[in-house]
Each structure stands twice: as C-alpha cells, then as structure tokens.
Scaffold this motif. Structure first.
Motif, mmCIF file in Angstrom:
data_model
loop_
_atom_site.group_PDB
_atom_site.id
_atom_site.type_symbol
_atom_site.label_atom_id
_atom_site.label_comp_id
_atom_site.label_asym_id
_atom_site.label_seq_id
_atom_site.Cartn_x
_atom_site.Cartn_y
_atom_site.Cartn_z
ATOM 1 N N ALA A 1 41.040 37.342 57.870
ATOM 2 C CA ALA A 1 40.370 38.560 57.197
ATOM 3 C C ALA A 1 39.033 38.152 56.661
ATOM 4 O O ALA A 1 38.059 39.082 56.610
ATOM 5 C CB ALA A 1 41.211 38.921 55.946
ATOM 6 N N THR B 1 48.143 38.500 47.313
ATOM 7 C CA THR B 1 47.405 39.678 46.795
ATOM 8 C C THR B 1 45.986 39.704 47.468
ATOM 9 O O THR B 1 45.332 40.690 47.760
ATOM 10 C CB THR B 1 47.520 40.010 45.342
ATOM 11 N N LEU C 1 45.672 40.320 51.008
ATOM 12 C CA LEU C 1 45.907 41.631 51.202
ATOM 13 C C LEU C 1 44.509 42.331 50.904
ATOM 14 O O LEU C 1 44.155 43.263 51.581
ATOM 15 C CB LEU C 1 47.197 42.236 50.358
ATOM 16 N N LEU C 2 43.800 41.942 49.782
ATOM 17 C CA LEU C 2 42.709 42.684 49.307
ATOM 18 C C LEU C 2 41.592 42.349 50.382
ATOM 19 O O LEU C 2 40.931 43.280 50.723
ATOM 20 C CB LEU C 2 42.436 42.079 47.860
ATOM 21 N N GLU C 3 41.543 41.135 50.702
ATOM 22 C CA GLU C 3 40.519 40.650 51.778
ATOM 23 C C GLU C 3 40.925 41.343 53.184
ATOM 24 O O GLU C 3 39.911 41.940 53.853
ATOM 25 C CB GLU C 3 40.471 39.364 51.728
ATOM 26 N N SER C 4 42.100 41.753 53.339
ATOM 27 C CA SER C 4 42.602 42.386 54.720
ATOM 28 C C SER C 4 41.967 43.828 54.600
ATOM 29 O O SER C 4 41.490 44.471 55.640
ATOM 30 C CB SER C 4 43.978 42.345 54.992
ATOM 31 N N VAL C 5 42.217 44.629 53.301
ATOM 32 C CA VAL C 5 41.825 45.818 53.148
ATOM 33 C C VAL C 5 40.186 45.955 53.278
ATOM 34 O O VAL C 5 39.832 46.797 53.885
ATOM 35 C CB VAL C 5 42.462 46.402 51.962
ATOM 36 N N LEU C 6 39.488 45.000 52.598
ATOM 37 C CA LEU C 6 38.035 45.237 52.728
ATOM 38 C C LEU C 6 37.695 45.003 54.034
ATOM 39 O O LEU C 6 36.898 45.680 54.574
ATOM 40 C CB LEU C 6 37.493 44.265 51.858
ATOM 41 N N ILE D 1 39.197 45.630 56.942
ATOM 42 C CA ILE D 1 39.505 46.774 57.773
ATOM 43 C C ILE D 1 38.609 48.028 57.253
ATOM 44 O O ILE D 1 38.059 48.747 58.231
ATOM 45 C CB ILE D 1 41.093 47.275 57.554
ATOM 46 N N SER D 2 38.271 48.395 55.897
ATOM 47 C CA SER D 2 37.367 49.388 55.745
ATOM 48 C C SER D 2 35.902 49.096 56.155
ATOM 49 O O SER D 2 35.545 50.081 56.627
ATOM 50 C CB SER D 2 37.571 49.441 53.923
#
Length: 134
Positions: free
Chosen positions: A9, A99, A102-107, A109-110
C-alpha cells in the motif's frame, strides 16, 4: 500479512501520488516547459523505478532553473510526509498494525482513483477560455 499489505500500500500510495503530481503539473505547463518534459513512456519508467526522486528531476527539467528543482524537492517532501502519516500513527501507537495497513490502503486507493479521474477527465474537460480575448 499486515506487513506485506502495508509495504504494498505504501508503494502504491507513493507511486500514485508521484503520477498524480506529474500529471497535474503537465496540465499547467507552457508549451516550452512541455517540450522539456519526459515522453509518456519515460515518465512511467521514471515514476515506477525512481518514485519520489523523479519529482525534483521533473521540475528541474521543465523549469530549467534551480528554483524549479527546489520546488520539486518541496513537492517530493510533501508526498513523503503524506505517505508516512499511517507509519507515524503506528510509531506513536495511535493505531495498531492492522489499522495502519488499512489506513494506508485507503489512502492509496483514494490517490489512485484521483489519478484515474485526472487522467481520464482531460478528454471530457470543458474548453478553456482565453483571458486575452483571442
């Protein structure tokens, strides 16, 4: 497993952010600056292989000045700080490893979707208005 997700990520986040910055910068360039920019295949190779390090080189090449290279260093630093937010939160024990991944993955993807939006919205952009009246 969380380590692999966090590393992947992080790579996707920084690489996507580099491509986003380069793409947005190329949209604002003058024709003279665009002549000094990398061709698309070289830009992709530089972004993937060199990552954040290609941003100051890009700004230095297109601006043809030390100020341009310094601006590129500033942008590269901003990308680095943005990409390290989940890691800093993990170090400060604000979040756990899962977490943070997950936060790095969300960033990632965005930023990736923003890059895709910028890439494909150019074809559908409204024509610009010439402020000079011509």
């Amino acid at each position: 497993m969380s380590d692999v997700v966090a590393i992947l990520a992080s790579w996707v986040l920084t690489t996507s952010a580099v491509f986003l910055v380069l793409r947005l910068d190329e949209r604002r360039m003058t024709p003279t600056q665009r002549a000094y920019a990398w061709p698309s295949t070289s830009r992709v190779a530089a972004g993937v292989v060199f990552g954040i390090l290609c941003v100051p080189v890009h700004f230095g090449r297109t601006r043809r000045s030390v100020v341009g290279a310094l601006a590129g260093l500033g942008v590269a630093g901003a990308i680095g700080i943005f990409a390290s937010i989940p890691d800093l939160m993990l170090e400060l024990e604000i979040v756990d490893m899962r977490t943070a991944a997950l936060l790095e993955s969300v960033l990632a993807i965005s930023v990736l979707f923003t890059l895709l939006y910028v890439r494909f919205s150019i074809k559908h952009a409204l024509p610009s208005v010439d402020p000079g009246g011509g």
